[in-house]
Write an enzyme that holds these catalytic residues in place. Structure first.
Site, mmCIF file in Angstrom:
data_model
loop_
_atom_site.group_PDB
_atom_site.id
_atom_site.type_symbol
_atom_site.label_atom_id
_atom_site.label_comp_id
_atom_site.label_asym_id
_atom_site.label_seq_id
_atom_site.Cartn_x
_atom_site.Cartn_y
_atom_site.Cartn_z
ATOM 1 N N LYS A 1 0.853 -1.197 0.000
ATOM 2 C CA LYS A 1 0.000 0.000 0.000
ATOM 3 C C LYS A 1 0.886 1.243 0.000
ATOM 4 C CE LYS A 1 -3.932 1.851 2.709
ATOM 5 N NZ LYS A 1 -4.776 1.641 3.915
ATOM 6 N N SER B 1 -9.818 -0.665 7.043
ATOM 7 C CA SER B 1 -9.238 -0.504 5.704
ATOM 8 C C SER B 1 -8.566 -1.725 5.108
ATOM 9 C CB SER B 1 -8.232 0.637 5.701
ATOM 10 O OG SER B 1 -8.911 1.849 5.555
ATOM 11 N N SER C 1 -9.690 1.765 2.906
ATOM 12 C CA SER C 1 -8.819 2.486 2.030
ATOM 13 C C SER C 1 -7.798 1.634 1.270
ATOM 14 C CB SER C 1 -8.056 3.546 2.826
ATOM 15 O OG SER C 1 -7.235 2.945 3.804
HETATM 16 N N1 GLN Z 1 -12.934 4.056 6.259
HETATM 17 C C1 GLN Z 1 -12.425 4.489 7.530
HETATM 18 C C2 GLN Z 1 -12.037 5.937 7.433
HETATM 19 O O1 GLN Z 1 -12.384 6.525 6.485
HETATM 20 C C3 GLN Z 1 -11.275 3.615 7.930
HETATM 21 C C4 GLN Z 1 -10.050 3.916 7.207
HETATM 22 C C5 GLN Z 1 -8.883 3.069 7.592
HETATM 23 O O2 GLN Z 1 -9.039 2.022 8.227
HETATM 24 N N2 GLN Z 1 -7.698 3.556 7.261
HETATM 25 O O3 GLN Z 1 -11.419 6.485 8.270
#
Ligand code: GLN
Length: 490
Positions: free
Chosen positions: A79, A178, A154
């Site tokens: 990532k 994410s 994400s």
């Molecule tokens: N979707 C969640 C957010 O927008 C979690 C994101 C993540 O785990 N990095 O913060």
């Protein structure tokens, strides 16, 4: 069967038995990326040359009779919020568009030590803030199961790359879901380890008390193998745990007779799509047939997880992202005339709307007069959520639930509906607040043929029982399928 279609453990076996060379495997993935990347757009940067060089080095060592680490020569995507020495690391943000780190994140360093070639840097929501990959400053990634849909986020690029066979496995990061939510949307396995199991050194920080790196893989065995590579104490991260990381593959048996499984009613109630609920109910029955004891429980505070997260995560992000000021890293506005306007313009030009909104919410929640009302209160409620888990784990081995309320949605479908978008993490966020391990694995398909994920959570440092529950389910079910690209998979 092409090499790129195989799991990491199958590829490792081919290398061990000299039936395929690391270079052949790397070339197979390079070909696959060339073929599919235009449609999927999983990568911000493809590191083909670096991958081929690393693979050749592995083959040289093998030819010299060296004993290779278990995943040597098995290509992995990273990532793009993890530092890679000499390779651009953007966090999918304009502010880091041309940033080339001089050091590796510890997790990346461990990949290199284990002779694991890197395919490239995978797309994400900017600074890991989002659930669809649409917040990337560069382009959205597409879900290989249906190119008009999001891969989740994400870590959407990592998930799509695994599902599209554009890497054998990937690293993601999980602050509120994410790793697990995109794994669920893309029909793969994703593991968020216990907070502190994997070093956060070199992970571009979003919310430091929640962030955790973990593997995204084609099956449970691959997840265990990847955890063996990345877990462990690191002096560069004072929050990394000193607990010895076991050999996680030893946990992989299908014997789960008598295992006690809790299903919190709160995770199965409103907002969960019928097909998702149906798949989880079927999974509960499946576990009973395997000899586990499955019971409904109640976690009265778990519903506060989402609002608590949306105070704590932005608060920590507002502090962590203060470092991007145009002075030390990344974008500096050419238009600025004095120091203050340089800060202001660099940040205005460099950050996207979601990131700006979170910095503002976080700054507000931490400001004098509001700190007690929001941040301190959120921390107290976080403890209540944690206590709910402790109570359940005093009687049960694992907790299962849906990973996400629904399957992958269409690109652009929820961008005007930030509330529904944030609900995508309602089932995953509590595990981050409690610091416990949690994972997603495929457990069915909805009426449109899109994959559904089952979430399994375990007590802190309970990865082994979690993996065993997952492995037992996977080995006795048939949900590990591959997406069929339009016009066929070839
Ligand atoms: N979707 C969640 C957010 O927008 C979690 C994101 C993540 O785990 N990095 O913060």
């Amino acid at each position: 069967m092409e090499l790129y279609e195989l799991t990491a453990h199958e590829l490792a076996e081919l290398i061990r038995t000299r039936k395929a060379s690391a270079a052949e495997i790397a070339r197979s993935f390079a070909g696959r990326i060339a073929e599919k990347e235009d449609a999927v757009k999983a990568y911000i940067t493809v590191t083909e040359d670096k991958m081929l060089q690393a693979a050749e080095e592995t083959d040289r060592l093998a030819a010299a009779g060296e004993l290779l680490p278990p995943l040597a020569g098995v290509p992995c995507a990273v990532k793009d919020n993890m530092s890679t020495a000499g390779v651009r690391t953007t966090a999918a943000s304009r502010i880091l568009e041309n940033y080339v780190p001089v050091y590796n994140a510890t997790a990346v360093e461990k990949l290199e030590e284990n002779l694991i070639p890197m395919t490239g840097k995978a797309n994400l929501d900017e600074f890991a803030m989002g659930s669809s990959c649409e917040n990337s400053a560069f382009f959205p990634t597409r879900n290989p199961w249906d190119l008009s849909r999001v891969p989740g986020g994400s870590s959407g690029g990592s998930a799509a790359a695994v599902a599209a066979d554009e890497c054998a496995f990937a690293l993601g990061s999980d602050t509120g879901g994410s790793i697990r939510q995109p794994a669920s949307f893309c029909g793969i396995v994703g593991v968020k380890p216990t907070y502190g199991r994997v070093s956060r050194y070199g992970l571009l920080a979003f919310a430091s008390s929640l962030d955790q790196i973990g593997p995204m893989t084609k099956d449970v065995e691959d997840a265990a193998l990847a955890l063996n590579v990345i877990c462990g104490r690191d002096v560069m991260d004072s929050t990394s745990l000193s607990a010895e990381a076991p050999d996680f593959t030893k946990a992989l048996t299908t014997e789960i007779k008598g295992m006690k499984i809790a299903v919190p009613r709160e995770f199965m109630e409103k907002g969960i799509a019928e097909d998702t609920k149906g798949a989880v109910l079927a999974a509960m029955k499946h576990y009973e047939e395997l000899g586990a004891v499955v019971e409904y429980v109640s976690m009265p505070n778990v519903g506060y997880g989402l609002p608590v997260y949306y105070i704590i995560a932005p608060a920590e992000c507002s502090s962590n992202l203060a470092r991007y000021d145009g002075v030390k890293y990344g974008h500096r506005s050419p238009l600025s005339r004095d120091t203050f306007s340089m800060y202001k313009k660099s940040r205005t030009e460099g950050f996207g709307p979601e990131v700006k909104q979170r910095i503002m919410i976080g700054t507000y929640a931490l400001s004098a007069g509001y700190y007690d009302a929001y941040y301190l209160k959120a921390q107290k409620v976080r403890t209540l959520v944690k206590n709910d888990f402790e109570k359940i784990f005093s009687e049960y081995d694992v907790i299962i639930s849906p990973t996400a309320p629904d399957t992958a949605f269409g690109i652009g479908e929820q961008t005007d509906d930030p509330y529904t978008m944030k609900l995508a993490d309602i089932c995953t966020i509590p595990a981050n607040l409690a610091g416990i391990p949690a994972m997603s694995l495929p457990c069915g398909f909805d009426g449109k043929g899109l994959p559904i994920g089952l979430q399994i959570m375990a007590p802190a440092l309970g990865e082994e029982v979690m993996l065993r529950a997952a492995y037992a389910f996977e080995q006795t079910s048939d949900f590990r399928k591959k997406p069929a690209f339009p016009g066929g998979n070839k």
